[in-house]
Design an enzyme around this catalytic site. Sequence first.
Site, PDB file in Angstrom:
ATOM      1  CG  HIS A   1       2.528   6.152   3.657  1.00 47.56           C
ATOM      2  ND1 HIS A   1       3.284   4.797   3.975  1.00 47.56           N
ATOM      3  CD2 HIS A   1       1.106   5.483   3.408  1.00 47.56           C
ATOM      4  CE1 HIS A   1       2.372   3.911   3.842  1.00 47.56           C
ATOM      5  NE2 HIS A   1       1.294   4.225   3.389  1.00 47.56           N
ATOM      6  CG  ASN A   2       7.152   4.576   4.753  1.00 44.63           C
ATOM      7  OD1 ASN A   2       5.970   4.365   4.179  1.00 44.63           O
ATOM      8  ND2 ASN A   2       8.167   3.944   4.389  1.00 44.63           N
TER       9      ASN A   2
ATOM     10  CG  LEU B   1      14.149  -5.420 -14.203  1.00 46.49           C
ATOM     11  CD1 LEU B   1      14.679  -6.100 -15.289  1.00 46.49           C
ATOM     12  CD2 LEU B   1      12.872  -4.675 -14.034  1.00 46.49           C
ATOM     13  CB  ALA B   2      15.380  -6.072  -6.734  1.00 45.16           C
ATOM     14  CB  VAL B   3      11.021  -7.944  -4.870  1.00 44.00           C
ATOM     15  CG1 VAL B   3      11.548  -7.114  -3.700  1.00 44.00           C
ATOM     16  CG2 VAL B   3       9.474  -8.234  -4.476  1.00 44.00           C
TER      17      VAL B   3
ATOM     18  CD  GLU C   1       4.187   1.064   7.111  1.00 43.15           C
ATOM     19  OE1 GLU C   1       3.890   1.446   5.924  1.00 43.15           O
ATOM     20  OE2 GLU C   1       5.160   0.247   7.029  1.00 43.15           O
TER      21      GLU C   1
ATOM     22  CB  SER D   1       3.000   2.887   0.157  1.00 39.68           C
ATOM     23  OG  SER D   1       2.650   2.107   1.094  1.00 39.68           O
TER      24      SER D   1
ATOM     25  CE  LYS E   1       6.376   4.199   0.515  1.00 40.67           C
ATOM     26  NZ  LYS E   1       7.466   3.736   1.346  1.00 40.67           N
TER      27      LYS E   1
END
Length: 473
Positions: free
Chosen positions: A185-186, A10-12, A189, A128, A182
């Site tokens: 995708h990065n 449960l970090a950000v 980016e 993402s 993913k």
Amino acid sequence: QKARIGVTGLAVMGRNLARNLARHGHPVAVHNRTATRTKALVDQFGAEGTFLPAETPEQFVSSLERPRRLVIMVKAGGPTDAVINEFAPLLEPGDMIVDGGNANFADTRRRESALRERGLHFVGTGISGGEEGALHGPSIMPGGSAESYEALGPLLEDISAKVDGTPCCTHVGPDGAGHFVKMVHNGIEYADMQLIAESYDLLRHAAGLAPAEIAEVFRTWNTGRLESYLIEITAEVLAHTDASTGKPFVDVVLDQAEQKGTGRWTVQTALDLGVPVGGIAEAVFARSVSGHAALREASRNLPGPSRTGDAGSGFADAVERALYASKIVAYAQGFHQIQAGSAEYGWNIDLGAMATIWRGGCIIRARFLDRIRAAYEADPETPTLLTDAHFTEALGEAQDAWREVVSVAARLGIPAPGFATALSYYDSLRADRLPAALTQGQRDYFGAHTYRRVDREGSFHTLWGADRTEVTG
Ligand code: NBP
């Protein structure tokens, strides 16, 4: 009451994903290694929906309805294995573990295979959009079995971003397919960000514009075909003034770019697959060059061009064209890599669907992706996006400006590796003959590596050290 799904870590990212699920009316079990995070989430946001906090893994697992859906959002790598090892023994056949972290797809393949043997579904899922995306609707790229997607898909689609009513989430393909996509995708980016950075640098140093003026140029571009999240935030960053010095913000930031590793993985994987992704590679190397402070310092007095000066009027327009053309190339290379990965691992990835789920929620979201979707709709098997009618026309229309921008950069000594590599790739693909023929000749000369001929089948070797007759290889 049982929870429909659970999130551990449960970090950000995990916290926001859990809140997103709860806000959509899905009761969500929440757990974190350090219980204070769990308590903080429920204390702060408990009113947003139904949260079932758990202090122990056993409590967490028993609060889930069956088949259990368990999402792991912890630091990628060792922590993911640790959490899997902790939870897998508590699960039963048919249960699903979703890894929403930025895992390497090879790790995902290994984990999926090991858990499949125990009757568990392992769903490596690309997510993402950063923390805002996780809360308000990310782009979601789940791999794993088709069966697991039947149970998970509706939930994930529900919390994903939507564009024209279409969820930015689809089943990508088996085992590591989601994390592979993913990763690329990065990588895309990285390439997109590098091209934008070069555009800024050229407008600044070749056209002599100030950051605030360049922000206006980007704002204008954002109303046209380049409209995208990255162009939008670029204008925001360039328009920002540093509060403590009154200088443009961009001038007070240390010019050493950092990276977390997915760009590097993209290039490493592309090398393994033999796919040329120069746009992504140059972007990764550009960050690397920027970070070599001692190397840069030692090189500062190397001679530059004698020619300096103004790039002339209409240059911003030329840069827009160069940017659009280079962007088409970078995306074409990234999609080529997905196509190659899909073929290598038997994933059967629908390329048009990837463009569709990237239209919203994620960092590279852009109007442009609709064009890519349309290109794959027109020809799902196309070997390259460059030959799509729309893109070919755009490249043809842009190429004079593109060549001019690369020339100006070279003449004025402004580094533009992204623009230059994109143009070289374009010209390489167009070429009737490449100097690879000479390379083959050299390889045959020093290593007897043989070559093929244009006029006959078979492989051949020239006896370079003797009378230079040709023999079959
Ligand atoms: P972090 O990547 O910072 O990881 C922190 C979480 O991992 C905490 O919940 C921590 O628990 C837990 N954890 C660690 Br570290 N080691 C553990 C272990 N051995 N056992 C159990 N739990 C452990 O969190 P994040 O930034 O929210 O990112 C989560 C995942 O999402 C990562 O894989 C990241 O790459 C990916 N991702 C992040 C973003 C982004 O924008 N941040 C975007 C897309 C994807 P603790 O509280 O007890 O220390």
